[in-house]
Write an enzyme that holds these catalytic residues in place. Structure first.
Site, PDB file in Angstrom:
ATOM      1  N   ARG A 146       6.205   5.409  -2.684  1.00 44.55           N
ATOM      2  CA  ARG A 146       6.980   5.012  -3.872  1.00 44.55           C
ATOM      3  C   ARG A 146       7.578   6.246  -4.526  1.00 44.55           C
ATOM      4  O   ARG A 146       8.728   6.259  -4.928  1.00 44.55           O
ATOM      5  CB  ARG A 146       6.079   4.254  -4.848  1.00 44.55           C
ATOM      6  CG  ARG A 146       6.089   2.754  -4.671  1.00 44.55           C
ATOM      7  CD  ARG A 146       5.825   2.333  -3.224  1.00 44.55           C
ATOM      8  NE  ARG A 146       5.732   0.894  -3.089  1.00 44.55           N
ATOM      9  CZ  ARG A 146       4.596   0.203  -3.225  1.00 44.55           C
ATOM     10  NH1 ARG A 146       3.448   0.828  -3.441  1.00 44.55           N
ATOM     11  NH2 ARG A 146       4.608  -1.105  -3.097  1.00 44.55           N
ATOM     12  N   ASP A 175       6.705   2.476   2.799  1.00 49.10           N
ATOM     13  CA  ASP A 175       6.787   1.244   2.004  1.00 49.10           C
ATOM     14  C   ASP A 175       8.251   0.871   1.852  1.00 49.10           C
ATOM     15  O   ASP A 175       9.133   1.547   2.411  1.00 49.10           O
ATOM     16  CB  ASP A 175       6.067   1.416   0.652  1.00 49.10           C
ATOM     17  CG  ASP A 175       5.420   0.101   0.198  1.00 49.10           C
ATOM     18  OD1 ASP A 175       6.133  -0.914   0.118  1.00 49.10           O
ATOM     19  OD2 ASP A 175       4.204   0.084  -0.054  1.00 49.10           O
ATOM     20  N   HIS A 246       6.439  -4.806   3.718  1.00 46.12           N
ATOM     21  CA  HIS A 246       6.601  -3.517   3.046  1.00 46.12           C
ATOM     22  C   HIS A 246       7.399  -2.564   3.940  1.00 46.12           C
ATOM     23  O   HIS A 246       7.130  -1.358   3.964  1.00 46.12           O
ATOM     24  CB  HIS A 246       5.236  -2.902   2.689  1.00 46.12           C
ATOM     25  CG  HIS A 246       4.541  -3.592   1.545  1.00 46.12           C
ATOM     26  ND1 HIS A 246       4.787  -3.281   0.227  1.00 46.12           N
ATOM     27  CD2 HIS A 246       3.630  -4.586   1.512  1.00 46.12           C
ATOM     28  CE1 HIS A 246       4.037  -4.043  -0.558  1.00 46.12           C
ATOM     29  NE2 HIS A 246       3.329  -4.848   0.200  1.00 46.12           N
ATOM     30  N   ASP A 308      -0.692  -6.255   4.178  1.00 38.56           N
ATOM     31  CA  ASP A 308      -0.779  -6.878   2.855  1.00 38.56           C
ATOM     32  C   ASP A 308       0.559  -7.482   2.444  1.00 38.56           C
ATOM     33  O   ASP A 308       1.621  -7.009   2.848  1.00 38.56           O
ATOM     34  CB  ASP A 308      -1.218  -5.846   1.802  1.00 38.56           C
ATOM     35  CG  ASP A 308      -0.296  -4.635   1.744  1.00 38.56           C
ATOM     36  OD1 ASP A 308       0.181  -4.206   2.812  1.00 38.56           O
ATOM     37  OD2 ASP A 308      -0.044  -4.128   0.632  1.00 38.56           O
ATOM     38  N   GLU A 309       0.473  -8.502   1.621  1.00 40.36           N
ATOM     39  CA  GLU A 309       1.622  -9.064   0.895  1.00 40.36           C
ATOM     40  C   GLU A 309       2.837  -9.273   1.814  1.00 40.36           C
ATOM     41  O   GLU A 309       3.930  -8.803   1.533  1.00 40.36           O
ATOM     42  CB  GLU A 309       2.013  -8.122  -0.262  1.00 40.36           C
ATOM     43  CG  GLU A 309       0.894  -7.920  -1.255  1.00 40.36           C
ATOM     44  CD  GLU A 309       1.238  -6.897  -2.343  1.00 40.36           C
ATOM     45  OE1 GLU A 309       1.017  -7.211  -3.515  1.00 40.36           O
ATOM     46  OE2 GLU A 309       1.708  -5.792  -2.005  1.00 40.36           O
ATOM     47  N   TRP A 367      -9.159  -5.331  -1.520  1.00 41.07           N
ATOM     48  CA  TRP A 367      -8.466  -4.872  -2.745  1.00 41.07           C
ATOM     49  C   TRP A 367      -8.266  -5.968  -3.769  1.00 41.07           C
ATOM     50  O   TRP A 367      -8.090  -5.691  -4.945  1.00 41.07           O
ATOM     51  CB  TRP A 367      -7.124  -4.217  -2.382  1.00 41.07           C
ATOM     52  CG  TRP A 367      -6.015  -5.132  -1.947  1.00 41.07           C
ATOM     53  CD1 TRP A 367      -5.807  -5.613  -0.695  1.00 41.07           C
ATOM     54  CD2 TRP A 367      -4.959  -5.657  -2.759  1.00 41.07           C
ATOM     55  NE1 TRP A 367      -4.689  -6.402  -0.671  1.00 41.07           N
ATOM     56  CE2 TRP A 367      -4.142  -6.438  -1.926  1.00 41.07           C
ATOM     57  CE3 TRP A 367      -4.615  -5.524  -4.109  1.00 41.07           C
ATOM     58  CZ2 TRP A 367      -3.007  -7.112  -2.402  1.00 41.07           C
ATOM     59  CZ3 TRP A 367      -3.489  -6.182  -4.579  1.00 41.07           C
ATOM     60  CH2 TRP A 367      -2.694  -6.972  -3.727  1.00 41.07           C
ATOM     61  N   TYR A 392      -7.823   0.708  -9.363  1.00 44.11           N
ATOM     62  CA  TYR A 392      -6.377   0.916  -9.250  1.00 44.11           C
ATOM     63  C   TYR A 392      -5.936   1.800 -10.414  1.00 44.11           C
ATOM     64  O   TYR A 392      -5.773   1.328 -11.542  1.00 44.11           O
ATOM     65  CB  TYR A 392      -5.642  -0.431  -9.244  1.00 44.11           C
ATOM     66  CG  TYR A 392      -5.434  -0.996  -7.850  1.00 44.11           C
ATOM     67  CD1 TYR A 392      -6.451  -0.912  -6.899  1.00 44.11           C
ATOM     68  CD2 TYR A 392      -4.232  -1.587  -7.477  1.00 44.11           C
ATOM     69  CE1 TYR A 392      -6.265  -1.422  -5.619  1.00 44.11           C
ATOM     70  CE2 TYR A 392      -4.043  -2.103  -6.189  1.00 44.11           C
ATOM     71  CZ  TYR A 392      -5.069  -2.012  -5.269  1.00 44.11           C
ATOM     72  OH  TYR A 392      -4.897  -2.503  -4.007  1.00 44.11           O
ATOM     73  N   ASP A 394      -3.242   3.118 -11.151  1.00 41.40           N
ATOM     74  CA  ASP A 394      -1.932   2.938 -11.789  1.00 41.40           C
ATOM     75  C   ASP A 394      -2.082   2.030 -13.013  1.00 41.40           C
ATOM     76  O   ASP A 394      -1.192   1.990 -13.865  1.00 41.40           O
ATOM     77  CB  ASP A 394      -0.892   2.351 -10.814  1.00 41.40           C
ATOM     78  CG  ASP A 394      -1.359   1.089 -10.108  1.00 41.40           C
ATOM     79  OD1 ASP A 394      -2.580   0.947  -9.851  1.00 41.40           O
ATOM     80  OD2 ASP A 394      -0.506   0.234  -9.811  1.00 41.40           O
ATOM     81  N   GLU A 444       4.365   3.929  -8.259  1.00 47.70           N
ATOM     82  CA  GLU A 444       5.637   3.443  -8.827  1.00 47.70           C
ATOM     83  C   GLU A 444       5.944   4.154 -10.141  1.00 47.70           C
ATOM     84  O   GLU A 444       7.089   4.520 -10.404  1.00 47.70           O
ATOM     85  CB  GLU A 444       5.559   1.925  -9.106  1.00 47.70           C
ATOM     86  CG  GLU A 444       5.605   1.052  -7.868  1.00 47.70           C
ATOM     87  CD  GLU A 444       4.230   0.711  -7.353  1.00 47.70           C
ATOM     88  OE1 GLU A 444       3.264   1.479  -7.612  1.00 47.70           O
ATOM     89  OE2 GLU A 444       4.096  -0.326  -6.677  1.00 47.70           O
TER      90      GLU A 444
HETATM   91  C1  ACM Z   1      -2.262  -3.537  -2.088  1.00 48.56           C
HETATM   92  O1  ACM Z   1      -2.510  -3.258  -3.265  1.00 48.56           O
HETATM   93  N1  ACM Z   1      -1.180  -4.248  -1.782  1.00 48.56           N
HETATM   94  C2  ACM Z   1      -3.145  -3.139  -1.014  1.00 48.56           C
END
Ligand code: ACM
Length: 536
Positions: A146, A175, A246, A308-309, A367, A392, A394, A444
């Site tokens: 990021r 990413d 990603h 992920d995601e 996570w 986390y 952030d 980010e």
């Molecule tokens: C994550 O936070 N997407 C691993």
């Protein structure tokens, strides 16, 4: 609860400390002895103490480094200081190195400077310290995708990890917003994918952007240097190539890899990008080439392939008959590629729910709260706990409006200290599959090393104690931090968050955040993890 004499205030807290009377004073004539197997640790010690103290530690009596695999746990050590000698025994070279971190902290904080200042007396307090880690995996994930973090800042971060006896650096190298590893067979990954035309300013909900290009990447030689530098400090670098989602930066570089067209390297944060790989031979060939390059650079047992995601909607738009199966299919293919290099797959906890043939020797990064860790351990996988609600970094660390770019639920220093890698819901047998914990630094909202310092410290000190020492008394830790450890961070030049909140120059009134309530995030995690929770 142990309380430490001020001159034995070590972070993370050792298992046993028996203070004595008097001190061993390091002078220009103090010597160092070690067996040949500990030459690297001896060299590190000379490099760490020499510039600040002027003590060069020539070969001779004074400090003795000893390997004692029969008498001590592998990463354990025993440090004995008398008025006439210092003996550091370790169960392995890693144990000795951990003990050296303690030895360094026993000296005045100015030892952490890079040159001599003042007139410190380099006294090590007499006593015995016996120590070993609670967990084998004491990790930090650094998101260099990021925001790119220049190589010298990564090396500095490795040094800060070593100070805190952390031993795994997970590098999130790719990413949607940037591709940071040079892959010679795919040059556009870095000529196109390593930079973007601008970035969001503040939380994504505000839809504000700057128009300032951002980018950077590591060459293979840069990464080999980082790996070797970390190895000298008993830190393993685990690379992550986030696949098959990603990947907008990769698709921007090579549009034919994508399921659907994308508009360049992503400039916005969050949400889920459409820039996923297409389920094609070309995309698999791409993954094979990239993972071959990664395995040639990084010797780690595990390679993270993300997982992920991953949205399925782009595959639906391609007209694929069973888009829901493709994420799992990709992960299965990636596992086979890694196995061909003798490596094991590390995947985020979504890989458990995608119907993938996840190999039994895979490692899962849990996570999504504790749910991922619980599901992985119950399914028989080794797992590293990285619950977003605890580690986390952030996420905002204070309630005040001055907190810079406050996103996520509140995650204070005390919350980081209270982190327990093994969820209480697991049985002893299941809990033994939790190798440890990993703090996550998603960047980010951290566009420089100064921002990372602010978000990571001192929470990372609390995290290090949670994974090295296990449960402790927060008030005692906070006292040790304030009375001794912050001075070490000051000497190291770490711009940590002051306990009373940010310095004026650490605020970001130009970049609004989007704070959330913890209960809302927890409810969301329950919803997000429905499928993996249903399977256990
Ligand atoms: C994550 O936070 N997407 C691993």
């Amino acid at each position: 609860m142990t309380t430490f004499p001020a001159n034995l205030s070590v972070v993370p807290r050792p298992v046993r400390v028996v203070p004595g009377a008097g001190a061993f004073v390091l002078t220009e004539t103090t010597g160092l002895t070690h067996p040949p197997e500990l030459a690297a640790e001896a060299a590190w010690l000379r490099g760490a103490l020499g510039p600040a103290t002027g003590c060069l530690l020539a070969s001779g009596p004074g400090i003795a480094l000893v390997l004692d695999p029969a008498g001590l746990p592998a990463e354990g050590y025993r440090l004995e200081v008398t008025t006439s000698a210092v003996e550091l025994r370790g169960g392995s070279a890693a144990g000795v190195f951990a003990g050296l971190q303690t030895l360094r902290q026993l000296l005045p904080a100015n030892v952490f400077r890079r040159a001599r200042v003042g007139t410190d007396r380099w006294a090590l307090p007499v006593g015995v310290i016996e120590d070993e880690p609670a967990f084998a995996w004491r990790g930090v994930m650094l998101d260099v995708a990021r925001h790119f973090l220049p190589k010298q800042d990564v090396l500095r971060f490795v040094d800060l990890m070593a100070v805190h006896r952390l031993n795994v650096l997970h590098l999130h190298l790719t990413d949607d917003q940037g591709w940071r590893i040079e892959v010679p067979r795919w040059p556009r990954l870095t000529s196109v994918g390593a930079w973007r035309t601008g970035s969001m300013r503040g939380a994504r909900q505000h839809e504000t952007f700057d128009r300032r290009p951002h980018g950077g990447y590591y060459t293979g030689e840069d990464l080999r240097e980082i790996v070797a530098y970390a190895a000298d400090r008993h830190i393993t670098v685990v690379p992550e190539i986030d696949l098959p989602g990603h990947t907008q930066a990769a698709v921007a570089a090579y549009p034919s890899l994508g399921a659907v067209p994308v508009e360049g390297v992503r400039t916005r944060w969050g949400g889920v990008s459409d820039g996923v790989l297409a389920p094609t031979e070309e995309a698999l060939g791409f993954c094979r080439d990239v993972l071959a390059e990664v395995c040639a650079i990084f010797p780690s047992r595990y390679v993270c392939v993300g997982g992920d995601e991953v949205p399925t909607e782009p595959w639906e738009r391609m007209g694929h008959a069973d888009p829901g199966s493709l994420g799992g299919w990709f992960v299965g293919e990636l596992a086979v590629m890694l196995a061909a290099h003798g490596r094991r797959l590390f995947g985020w906890d979504e890989v458990l729910g995608g119907g993938a043939a996840v190999p039994s020797d895979a490692l899962i990064g849990g996570w999504r709260g504790e749910h991922g860790t619980i599901a992985a351990a119950r399914a028989g996988f080794d797992v590293v706990a990285c619950p977003d609600t605890s580690v986390y970094f952030d996420y905002r660390q204070g309630e005040d409006v001055d907190e810079p770019i406050p996103v996520g639920p509140l995650l204070t220093l005390a919350d980081a200290y209270a982190f327990r890698p093994v969820p209480a819901a697991l049985s002893a047998e299941e809990g033994a599959r939790v190798l440890g914990g990993q703090a996550q630094i998603w960047t980010e909202h951290m566009d420089s090393v100064r921002r990372i310092d602010y978000m990571a410290f001192p929470r990372l000190c609390a995290f290090a104690e949670a994974v090295w020492s296990g449960p402790g008394d927060f008030a005692e830790f906070a006292g040790r931090l304030t009375s001794a450890h912050l001075a070490r961070l000051d000497a190291l030049g770490v711009e940590y968050r002051p306990s009373e909140g940010p310095h004026p120059w650490q605020t970001r009134p130009d970049a609004p955040g989007w704070p959330r309530e913890r209960a809302d995030r927890e409810a969301e995690l329950l919803e997000l993890t429905k499928n993996i929770r249903a399977d256990i």
